[in-house]
Design a protein around this motif. Structure first.
Motif, PDB file in Angstrom:
ATOM      1  N   LEU A 186       0.831  -1.201   0.000  1.00  7.03           N
ATOM      2  CA  LEU A 186       0.000   0.000   0.000  1.00  7.03           C
ATOM      3  C   LEU A 186       0.864   1.248   0.000  1.00  7.03           C
ATOM      4  O   LEU A 186       0.587   2.212  -0.710  1.00  7.03           O
ATOM      5  CB  LEU A 186      -0.922  -0.004   1.216  1.00  7.03           C
ATOM      6  N   LEU A 187       1.920   1.211   0.794  1.00  6.62           N
ATOM      7  CA  LEU A 187       2.811   2.369   0.843  1.00  6.62           C
ATOM      8  C   LEU A 187       3.495   2.588  -0.499  1.00  6.62           C
ATOM      9  O   LEU A 187       3.711   3.716  -0.926  1.00  6.62           O
ATOM     10  CB  LEU A 187       3.856   2.173   1.943  1.00  6.62           C
ATOM     11  N   LYS A 188       3.820   1.484  -1.150  1.00 10.36           N
ATOM     12  CA  LYS A 188       4.461   1.583  -2.456  1.00 10.36           C
ATOM     13  C   LYS A 188       3.532   2.281  -3.444  1.00 10.36           C
ATOM     14  O   LYS A 188       3.925   3.187  -4.175  1.00 10.36           O
ATOM     15  CB  LYS A 188       4.781   0.178  -2.966  1.00 10.36           C
ATOM     16  N   LYS A 189       2.271   1.843  -3.429  1.00  9.22           N
ATOM     17  CA  LYS A 189       1.293   2.448  -4.330  1.00  9.22           C
ATOM     18  C   LYS A 189       1.081   3.916  -3.984  1.00  9.22           C
ATOM     19  O   LYS A 189       0.974   4.772  -4.850  1.00  9.22           O
ATOM     20  CB  LYS A 189      -0.026   1.684  -4.259  1.00  9.22           C
ATOM     21  N   CYS A 190       1.030   4.166  -2.686  1.00  9.23           N
ATOM     22  CA  CYS A 190       0.855   5.547  -2.228  1.00  9.23           C
ATOM     23  C   CYS A 190       2.012   6.410  -2.699  1.00  9.23           C
ATOM     24  O   CYS A 190       1.836   7.531  -3.151  1.00  9.23           O
ATOM     25  CB  CYS A 190       0.762   5.552  -0.708  1.00  9.23           C
ATOM     26  N   CYS A 191       3.195   5.857  -2.598  1.00  9.49           N
ATOM     27  CA  CYS A 191       4.396   6.570  -3.009  1.00  9.49           C
ATOM     28  C   CYS A 191       4.354   6.867  -4.503  1.00  9.49           C
ATOM     29  O   CYS A 191       4.678   7.976  -4.939  1.00  9.49           O
ATOM     30  CB  CYS A 191       5.622   5.732  -2.661  1.00  9.49           C
ATOM     31  N   GLU A 192       3.935   5.879  -5.273  1.00 15.44           N
ATOM     32  CA  GLU A 192       3.842   6.079  -6.722  1.00 15.44           C
ATOM     33  C   GLU A 192       2.839   7.178  -7.054  1.00 15.44           C
ATOM     34  O   GLU A 192       3.100   8.046  -7.887  1.00 15.44           O
ATOM     35  CB  GLU A 192       3.419   4.773  -7.400  1.00 15.44           C
ATOM     36  N   THR A 193       1.715   7.140  -6.376  1.00 11.31           N
ATOM     37  CA  THR A 193       0.687   8.165  -6.603  1.00 11.31           C
ATOM     38  C   THR A 193       1.216   9.547  -6.285  1.00 11.31           C
ATOM     39  O   THR A 193       1.018  10.499  -7.042  1.00 11.31           O
ATOM     40  CB  THR A 193      -0.546   7.879  -5.727  1.00 11.31           C
ATOM     41  N   LEU A 194       1.895   9.636  -5.141  1.00  8.55           N
ATOM     42  CA  LEU A 194       2.430  10.938  -4.733  1.00  8.55           C
ATOM     43  C   LEU A 194       3.510  11.423  -5.690  1.00  8.55           C
ATOM     44  O   LEU A 194       3.614  12.621  -5.981  1.00  8.55           O
ATOM     45  CB  LEU A 194       2.991  10.842  -3.311  1.00  8.55           C
ATOM     46  N   THR A 195       4.304  10.505  -6.199  1.00  6.53           N
ATOM     47  CA  THR A 195       5.338  10.878  -7.161  1.00  6.53           C
ATOM     48  C   THR A 195       4.704  11.444  -8.421  1.00  6.53           C
ATOM     49  O   THR A 195       5.155  12.462  -8.958  1.00  6.53           O
ATOM     50  CB  THR A 195       6.196   9.651  -7.514  1.00  6.53           C
ATOM     51  N   GLU A 196       3.655  10.768  -8.880  1.00  8.10           N
ATOM     52  CA  GLU A 196       2.954  11.252 -10.060  1.00  8.10           C
ATOM     53  C   GLU A 196       2.366  12.633  -9.824  1.00  8.10           C
ATOM     54  O   GLU A 196       2.466  13.528 -10.648  1.00  8.10           O
ATOM     55  CB  GLU A 196       1.835  10.269 -10.448  1.00  8.10           C
ATOM     56  N   GLU A 197       1.761  12.796  -8.676  1.00 13.00           N
ATOM     57  CA  GLU A 197       1.158  14.074  -8.321  1.00 13.00           C
ATOM     58  C   GLU A 197       2.221  15.164  -8.255  1.00 13.00           C
ATOM     59  O   GLU A 197       2.021  16.284  -8.710  1.00 13.00           O
ATOM     60  CB  GLU A 197       0.433  13.941  -6.973  1.00 13.00           C
ATOM     61  N   ASN A 198       3.349  14.792  -7.703  1.00 16.12           N
ATOM     62  CA  ASN A 198       4.457  15.739  -7.594  1.00 16.12           C
ATOM     63  C   ASN A 198       4.928  16.188  -8.984  1.00 16.12           C
ATOM     64  O   ASN A 198       5.140  17.369  -9.234  1.00 16.12           O
ATOM     65  CB  ASN A 198       5.602  15.081  -6.833  1.00 16.12           C
ATOM     66  N   LYS A 199       5.040  15.218  -9.877  1.00 20.05           N
ATOM     67  CA  LYS A 199       5.462  15.541 -11.246  1.00 20.05           C
ATOM     68  C   LYS A 199       4.455  16.475 -11.899  1.00 20.05           C
ATOM     69  O   LYS A 199       4.818  17.449 -12.554  1.00 20.05           O
ATOM     70  CB  LYS A 199       5.582  14.256 -12.065  1.00 20.05           C
TER      71      LYS A 199
END
Length: 263
Positions: A186-199
């Motif tokens: 879940l954290l991995k997915k969360c991290c990916e989402t946040l990275t995308e949002e950051n970009k």
DNA sequence: AGAGAGCCAGTGCTTACATCA
DNA sequence: GATGATGTAAGCACTGGCTCT
């Protein structure tokens, strides 16, 4: 999923920031059980600010003592337990029938004592399916047992007290491991989402910066030449050049970008 | 402060199963 | 297809350290 469900199955991701202690309905007499369940309270009672999903561990503190034992006794009455676990010195052969189901053919182990015939300490055993099933059921009821429950379960399953203890310890460890894996995913997915949002936000920032530069350019022109439509946020040069090149849009409405004045 | 009980984390050993030559 | 060697995952059990009473 209601609020109660959220409380009972809350997921702790262990972020360690902004954790809140959840209030449970423990009675004073449950104090010992609380202590015993402290490792699970970490999961169930501390709610981090980042909550991603349900916990797989559901602990109902209101049920202690008698119920599990009753359940076991009920099950014992309906199951004729082979009191013999499959020891390493008793060969157990598993075969698969056509349907793929396991058929356990136990060549009888002669005994269930703590030591083998040579008197050396017993090595390994594998609990029978019935024993495992009852232990699982018991674990679903309570992830930890009080001595009374432990004793009853040991007697019911014809196991040593220590075996029941160890089984529950290992079972808790497995549960925790699985939960950790789930949390990790879940954290991995969360991290990916946040990275995308950051970009995305970075891209947006760049766009806004370039727009700001353009706006600065037009601000250097005589003020009378520029007007801005308050509704559509378009800047126009006042019709001096109707050929479209001087009209542009400042971002989307949802963005924090304000043009205060063009004068 | 020390003893005892209970739990957890780490680890070793065994078993069952899958894969491959 | 049968068989033995090897790798791997899962389960049982033990040990040491920690916390609490």
């Amino acid at each position: 999923m209601g609020l109660d469900d959220v409380h009972n199955t809350s997921l702790c991701l262990g972020l360690g920031i902004g954790c809140l202690v959840k209030q449970e309905n423990f009675s004073p007499s449950d104090h010992q059980q609380q202590k015993k369940n402290r490792s699970f309270l970490k999961h169930d009672q501390f709610l981090p600010s980042l909550s991603l999903g349900p916990s797989f561990v559901k602990f109902d503190s209101s049920k202690v003592d008698g119920e599990a034992i009753d359940l076991h006794q009920r099950q014992a009455s309906s199951l004729s337990l082979s009191a013999v676990s499959s020891f390493s010195n008793s060969s157990v052969k598993r075969e698969r029938d056509l349907g793929g189901e396991e058929v356990e053919l136990e060549r009888v182990s002669s005994r269930v004592s703590d030591e083998n015939e040579e008197g050396s300490p017993r090595k390994k055993l594998r609990l029978s399916k019935e024993q495992s099933a009852i232990l699982e059921d018991s674990f679903k009821e309570h992830s930890t047992l009080n001595p009374k429950q432990k004793q009853a379960l040991a007697e019911q399953l014809n196991l040593r007290l220590r075996q029941v203890e160890v089984w529950f310890q290992n079972r808790r460890a497995r549960t925790k491991l699985k939960q950790t894996e789930v949390d990790c995913e879940l954290l991995k997915k969360c991290c990916e989402t946040l990275t995308e949002e950051n970009k995305r936000l970075h891209r947006e920032l760049q766009e806004l910066k370039s727009l700001k530069l353009t706006a600065s350019y037009y601000m250097q022109l005589p003020a009378a030449t520029l007007t801005m439509c308050p509704s559509c946020e378009k800047v126009d040069n006042g019709g001096e050049s109707p050929s479209a090149s001087t009209t542009f849009t400042i971002g989307q409405k949802s963005h924090f970008f304000t043009v205060h004045s063009l004068h």
